[in-house]
Design an enzyme around this catalytic site. Structure first.
Site, PDB file in Angstrom:
ATOM      1  N   ARG A   1      -8.759 -35.539  20.898  1.00 20.63           N
ATOM      2  CA  ARG A   1      -9.824 -36.164  21.680  1.00 20.63           C
ATOM      3  C   ARG A   1     -10.403 -35.197  22.713  1.00 20.63           C
ATOM      4  O   ARG A   1      -9.675 -34.425  23.316  1.00 20.63           O
ATOM      5  CB  ARG A   1      -9.274 -37.410  22.387  1.00 20.63           C
ATOM      6  CG  ARG A   1      -9.869 -38.680  21.855  1.00 20.63           C
ATOM      7  CD  ARG A   1      -9.130 -39.896  22.315  1.00 20.63           C
ATOM      8  NE  ARG A   1      -9.203 -40.136  23.751  1.00 20.63           N
ATOM      9  CZ  ARG A   1      -8.663 -41.193  24.346  1.00 20.63           C
ATOM     10  NH1 ARG A   1      -8.021 -42.079  23.621  1.00 20.63           N
ATOM     11  NH2 ARG A   1      -8.745 -41.358  25.639  1.00 20.63           N
TER      12      ARG A   1
ATOM     13  N   ARG B   1      -7.919 -37.904  34.877  1.00 24.31           N
ATOM     14  CA  ARG B   1      -7.715 -39.287  34.415  1.00 24.31           C
ATOM     15  C   ARG B   1      -6.506 -39.908  35.120  1.00 24.31           C
ATOM     16  O   ARG B   1      -6.519 -41.083  35.471  1.00 24.31           O
ATOM     17  CB  ARG B   1      -7.524 -39.314  32.893  1.00 24.31           C
ATOM     18  CG  ARG B   1      -8.845 -39.102  32.145  1.00 24.31           C
ATOM     19  CD  ARG B   1      -8.632 -38.648  30.713  1.00 24.31           C
ATOM     20  NE  ARG B   1      -7.914 -39.607  29.906  1.00 24.31           N
ATOM     21  CZ  ARG B   1      -7.288 -39.299  28.772  1.00 24.31           C
ATOM     22  NH1 ARG B   1      -7.300 -38.051  28.319  1.00 24.31           N
ATOM     23  NH2 ARG B   1      -6.664 -40.222  28.089  1.00 24.31           N
TER      24      ARG B   1
ATOM     25  N   ARG C   1      -1.443 -35.384  21.159  1.00 22.18           N
ATOM     26  CA  ARG C   1      -2.042 -36.506  20.413  1.00 22.18           C
ATOM     27  C   ARG C   1      -3.068 -36.049  19.385  1.00 22.18           C
ATOM     28  O   ARG C   1      -3.874 -35.159  19.625  1.00 22.18           O
ATOM     29  CB  ARG C   1      -2.717 -37.486  21.372  1.00 22.18           C
ATOM     30  CG  ARG C   1      -3.458 -38.570  20.601  1.00 22.18           C
ATOM     31  CD  ARG C   1      -3.860 -39.728  21.437  1.00 22.18           C
ATOM     32  NE  ARG C   1      -4.692 -39.345  22.557  1.00 22.18           N
ATOM     33  CZ  ARG C   1      -5.070 -40.178  23.505  1.00 22.18           C
ATOM     34  NH1 ARG C   1      -4.644 -41.426  23.494  1.00 22.18           N
ATOM     35  NH2 ARG C   1      -5.836 -39.762  24.486  1.00 22.18           N
TER      36      ARG C   1
END
Ligand code: AP5
Ligand code: MG
Length: 218
Positions: free
Chosen positions: A163, A174, A130
């Protein structure tokens, strides 16, 4: 009537990608708790400082501040007018119950809760590639959705970044937190008869088509 919907699903399943498509096509306001936290971090507010310490470890920010922050955004005139698509909130049963109370106070009913579902392996692959725009927040992927000019946003030409919480060990944490805290949220909405399951393993446009189909059926 404006739509009031929730997107729920593991990290990296495509909540932000789909919420942006819904907002663009239907005018429904995207409310992403993660995006709000990251802008608070950027602005170096007290809330941002607090949130940062949890987010960089892949843990959840405490319920109290998170609920307060999201309720404040739900009470704006813009959201009352356009409706909302919640992305990343609620992600604990406590948050879901608080949202139910808030909506009851406002006399609002939810149109549905869309559960985006993929295997954990797909999540890791999506998050590992990402890239996000530092200015407008547009989301890319190095393989699945590369920008036209490497390192820069197609929409606003600003630099793209990875990120902080997309490191492999944080992604694992997560995912663990999702299974422990957010899976029960899915059960909560299923018991209320609001849940629609979406196979999110296909490409973004196919996932979006199914979302529209399910929303039409509401
Ligand atoms: P948050 O920002 O909400 O992160 P997340 O839930 O982990 O989800 P992501 O934003 O990582 O993924 P996404 O599902 O939006 O996927 P995306 O569309 O980007 O939260 C971050 C942190 O903030 C949390 O860990 C926590 O600390 C805190 N926080 C937030 N909310 C909280 C709350 N309510 N309570 C407490 N703490 C909270 O897509 C991912 C990638 O895949 C992209 O590269 C994209 O291009 C690609 N992609 C998307 N869809 C597809 C597809 N269909 N096929 C192929 N590639 C795809
Ligand atoms: Mg997101």
């Amino acid at each position: 009537m404006p739509l009031r919907i929730i997107l729920v699903g593991p990290p990296g399943v495509g909540k932000g990608t789909q919420a942006a498509l819904v907002e663009e096509a239907l005018g429904t306001k995207q409310l992403s708790s993660g995006v709000v936290f990251r802008s608070e971090i950027e602005a170096e507010t007290d809330l941002g400082q607090l949130a940062k310490s949890y987010i960089e470890r892949g843990e959840l920010v405490p319920n109290g501040v998170t609920i307060q922050m999201m309720v404040k955004r739900l009470r704006t005139d813009e959201v009352r007018k356009k409706g909302f698509i919640l992305d990343g909130f609620p992600r604990t049963v406590r948050q879901a119950e608080a949202l139910t109370e808030e909506l009851a106070k406002e006399g609002i009913t939810l149109d549905g809760v869309l559960s985006l579902e993929v295997d954990d392996g797909v999540v890791v692959e999506r998050l590992s590639g990402r890239l996000g725009c530092t200015k407008c927040g547009e989301i890319y992927h190095s393989v699945n959705k590369p920008p036209s000019r490497e390192g820069y946003c197609d929409k606003c030409n600003s630099p793209l970044i990875v990120r902080e919480d997309d490191k492999p060990e944080t992604i694992r944490e997560r995912l663990r937190v999702f299974h422990e805290n957010t899976k029960p949220v899915i059960d909560y909405y299923e018991s209320l008869g609001l849940l629609k399951r979406i196979d999110a393993s296909r490409d973004p446009q196919d996932v979006f088509s199914e979302i529209k189909l399910k929303l039409g059926a509401i």
